[in-house]
Design an enzyme around this catalytic site. Structure first.
Site, short mmCIF file in Angstrom:
data_model
loop_
_atom_site.label_atom_id
_atom_site.label_comp_id
_atom_site.label_asym_id
_atom_site.label_seq_id
_atom_site.Cartn_x
_atom_site.Cartn_y
_atom_site.Cartn_z
N HIS A 1 0.81 -1.21 0.00
CA HIS A 1 0.00 0.00 0.00
C HIS A 1 0.84 1.27 0.00
O HIS A 1 0.30 2.35 -0.24
CB HIS A 1 -0.93 0.01 1.21
CG HIS A 1 -2.03 -1.00 1.13
ND1 HIS A 1 -3.31 -0.68 0.75
CD2 HIS A 1 -2.03 -2.34 1.34
CE1 HIS A 1 -4.06 -1.78 0.75
NE2 HIS A 1 -3.30 -2.80 1.11
N ASP B 1 3.48 9.38 -1.36
CA ASP B 1 2.32 8.63 -0.88
C ASP B 1 2.03 7.50 -1.86
O ASP B 1 2.12 7.70 -3.09
CB ASP B 1 1.09 9.56 -0.78
CG ASP B 1 0.17 9.17 0.36
OD1 ASP B 1 0.26 8.02 0.82
OD2 ASP B 1 -0.61 10.03 0.79
#
Length: 749
Positions: free
Chosen positions: A163, A377
């Site tokens: 992730h 991110d």
């Protein structure tokens, strides 16, 4: 324990515990991108389970069902939380994987805890997965689980999804234990990443550090020794949100009214600018506040007309870097408000707490501009949630190009948050954007988000996982008849022994170390149980009974420590050596062709022995034993990390030997230039003595090849704990003599 067709493995369970007034525990869905993404997936699975930590150190609660999901908690101690989670996961991996925005820390004790906790998660997942099930492992805290699962349950389809970003090779190469992390991930059939560049970074690291070849997204992973190669796929699967659920909330009149009320409570400013982030140094909150403060100082923004709302969800507050970040953010907000706020009207409205989904949707609808300024991110679901929350097709998204969402949400105002001037320009552009331009951009953004929801993401990943590696034969999983320390009662074993003893012709066979003798550090100082040896000798003298000792030791060594008569067959080197047979056994049944040494095998064995001796020299306490057809690295005497490190180096070397059989065991790794196993040896001996049934006692992973061959009339007795294909279990070597004496008495009777 129930067996499930889909098992999700993540660091946290998707629920948090809350104490009711009566003292009972209530489990509520927890916030977070992974939980939000997976919640709807799990609801559409017939037989699914979630393995994870319940959130509090100490003993794990029993498995339970919550919010329609079957949950299996994993225990973490306070020390595990400090070393595995706050340490290696969040102070080593997290900053390294996020472009070293903060300096990563490296501590070997953290790695030890990380490895041990990953083993715990893998064991828990293996225990609840049905034969041939799909196991989906999530995120950087559990990068070793795929390989551990592969070793324990090769029948499983294993997927891993990362992730967070995967760093460029130059950064990843700084990580101690980097090769172990790569091999852990390569235990999966499919490895998913948020962005294509993350997948390319991973492929580069695999090629540069492990030397494995890849064609496009498919990596050829060599087997250990003569084990076949596998194909692992690594590619991008951008995660999304449950856009249907968010869209329904956005259409709720109560939430729309809450948005209007919120703007009124904020003083009905002309524009509301919102930032929603976990309080983390990767989110660019400091850069955002710096830009906002400069805009106010420049007079480009009137604080009486434009208000900024910053929601900073608490995060990892026991980690020093995060405590320091909170102090900096709150000092900056206080300074800006002190310099520019009017009485009763802040320039920045700052909330250091979590908001529920309905409150968050109302905030998104109240926002004219949302700032997502992450420095690095994996995806950033806030950007997608904001877009899905705007059915009015108004609002502007300012999005960092370093967030994974920037690959898809191209109609946003993309910005480099490190460039404060560029960030300031982007904010001013967003505040001045006319409604017509807002609608055009938001329509494009909404098509992307609504057409690619979390269900589509999960369907794409699981569909790819179903076919990944299918060009190879899917290995059959090991038979597991007994798990942990469970097993039939002692009375049931006695009954089975009684029936077995009445069989006309039987073969009684046993391992040596760990069964007839306790395992000791000094292999030469081993002391077998004289009662157990005596029972075997007497069994060998009875009509219709043949007895064999099957060991990893050499024939000479085994004979030296047991002093067995010629009526007992000795089998050494895991079946590669067979001693003299008694007259009632057919020597012609033994096919020695596959166990004969030749010049080529002799040279290979010499080379392997030399390499293992170099490994032993570099890891104090490790020793090398040379057998007629094998070399063995022993690590029982190695101290501390030397044992694990020596084993890792030996297994890495084993991947370069495609014609050698590698047998890892308890603190040993055996390299055999002859393909043999205890299981094939027992089958051969059973044919040679025309046995109607056999019984075998073993304790090690090498004995599982025997237990796998158990027929309807055979008995397999596991000595000690652990998952096994055996049909019965006894406590330890101290119980073996009693079983053998009982069998002797029953046979005599």
């Amino acid at each position: 324990m129930p067996a499930h067709d889909l098992v999700v493995v993540a660091n946290r369970l998707p629920v948090d515990a809350h104490l009711r007034e009566d003292g009972s525990v209530e489990w509520e869905p927890s916030p977070g991108g992974l939980v939000t993404a997976m919640e709807s997936v799990m609801r559409n699975v017939d037989s699914g389970a979630w393995v994870g930590w319940a959130g509090s150190p100490g003993e794990a609660p029993d498995p339970f069902e919550a919010d329609g999901m079957q949950l299996y908690p994993v225990m973490l101690s306070a020390e595990d939380v400090a070393r595995y989670y706050e340490g290696f996961s969040n102070a080593t991996l997290w900053p390294l994987y996020h472009d070293v925005i903060a300096d990563p820390e490296f501590h070997r004790t953290w790695w030890d805890a990380y490895r041990e906790v990953n083993e715990r998660f893998a064991k828990a997942a293996a225990a609840v997965a049905a034969p041939g099930a799909t196991v989906w492992v999530h995120d950087y805290q559990l990068q070793l689980v795929p390989s551990l699962l592969r070793d324990a349950r090769p029948d499983l389809r294993i997927g891993f999804f990362d992730h967070i970003p995967f760093p460029p090779f130059e950064l990843f190469a700084q990580l101690p234990k980097r090769n172990q992390v790569l091999r852990g991930l390569l235990g999966a059939d499919l490895i998913g990443f948020q962005r294509e560049r993350d997948a390319l970074n991973f492929l580069t690291s695999v090629r540069q550090l492990l030397g494995y070849t890849h064609h496009q997204h498919e990596i050829t992973v060599p087997g250990i020794g003569s084990a076949p190669a596998r194909v692992v796929t690594a590619k991008a699967f951008p995660i999304s949100i449950d856009s249907h659920a968010v869209g329904e909330m956005a259409e709720d009149p109560e939430i729309q009214e809450a948005a209007r009320t919120l703007r009124h409570e904020l003083g009905d400013p002309r524009k509301v600018v919102v930032g929603v982030d976990r309080l983390d140094y990767t989110k660019g909150i400091r850069h955002r506040l710096k830009a906002w403060g400069e805009l106010l100082n420049d007079g480009a923004i009137d604080p009486d007309e434009v208000l900024m709302v910053q929601v900073a969800t608490p995060s990892r507050e026991r980690v020093d870097a995060y405590r320091q970040l909170r102090d900096e953010v709150e000092l900056t907000v206080g300074r800006i408000n002190g310099d520019f706020a009017s009485i009763g009207r802040p320039a920045i409205s700052y909330l250091h707490r979590s908001l529920d989904r309905r409150a968050m949707t109302a905030l998104y609808q109240a926002a004219d501009v949302v700032l997502v300024t992450a420095l690095r991110d994996g995806m950033n679901l806030v950007a997608k949630e904001y877009v899905a929350s705007r059915p009015d097709e108004l609002g502007v998204l300012v999005l960092s190009e370093f967030a994974g969402a920037a690959d898809e949400l191209r109609a946003a105002i993309l910005v480099n948050p490190h460039d404060i001037d560029e960030l300031k320009t982007a904010i001013l552009r967003a505040l001045a954007m006319p409604e017509e331009e807002q609608r055009a951009a938001m329509q494009s953004l909404r098509r992307q988000v609504l057409d690619n929801d979390v269900q589509g993401w999960a369907h794409a990943f699981l569909g790819e996982l179903e076919s990944a590696g299918r060009a190879q034969d899917v290995p059959t999983g090991p038979t597991v008849r007994l798990t942990g320390d469970a097993g039939p009662s002692r009375e049931e074993l006695t009954s089975a022994l009684s029936e077995f003893a009445r069989t006309p012709r039987i073969l009684v066979a046993s391992d040596f170390d760990g069964v007839l003798a306790p395992i000791v550090a000094d292999r030469d100082a081993v002391q077998p149980d004289p009662t157990a040896l005596g029972a075997l000798r007497e069994l060998a003298e009875l009509p219709g009974v043949n007895v064999a000792l099957v060991s990893g030791r050499t024939l000479t060594d085994l004979d030296h420590h047991t002093q067995m008569p010629s009526s007992v067959v000795l089998v050494g080197s895991h079946g590669a050596q067979v001693g003299a047979l008694p007259p009632d056994m057919d020597a012609g049944t033994l096919d020695g062709a596959g166990t004969q040494m030749d010049d080529e095998r002799e040279r290979l064995l010499e080379s392997i022995t030399a390499t293992l001796r170099r490994i032993a020299t570099q890891h104090p306490g490790a020793e090398v034993e040379v057998k007629p057809s094998a070399a063995v690295l022993h690590t029982r005497k190695a101290k501390g990390r030397y044992a694990a490190n020596a084993t890792e180096v030996a297994l890495e070397y084993a991947r370069t030997l495609p014609d050698v059989k590698i047998t890892p065991g308890k603190e040993v790794v055996e390299f055999s230039v002859v393909d043999s196993s205890k299981g094939s040896a027992i089958q051969t001996l059973a044919r040679a003595c025309a046995a109607d049934a056999w019984v075998y006692l073993g304790d090690d992973v090498t004995d599982e090849s025997v237990f796998e061959e158990i027929g309807d009339n055979d008995l397999g007795i596991k000595v000690g704990t652990g998952d096994t294909a055996a049909t019965f279990r006894i406590g330890g070597p101290e119980d073996v003599a009693g079983v053998l004496e009982e069998l002797l008495a029953l046979r005599r009777g």
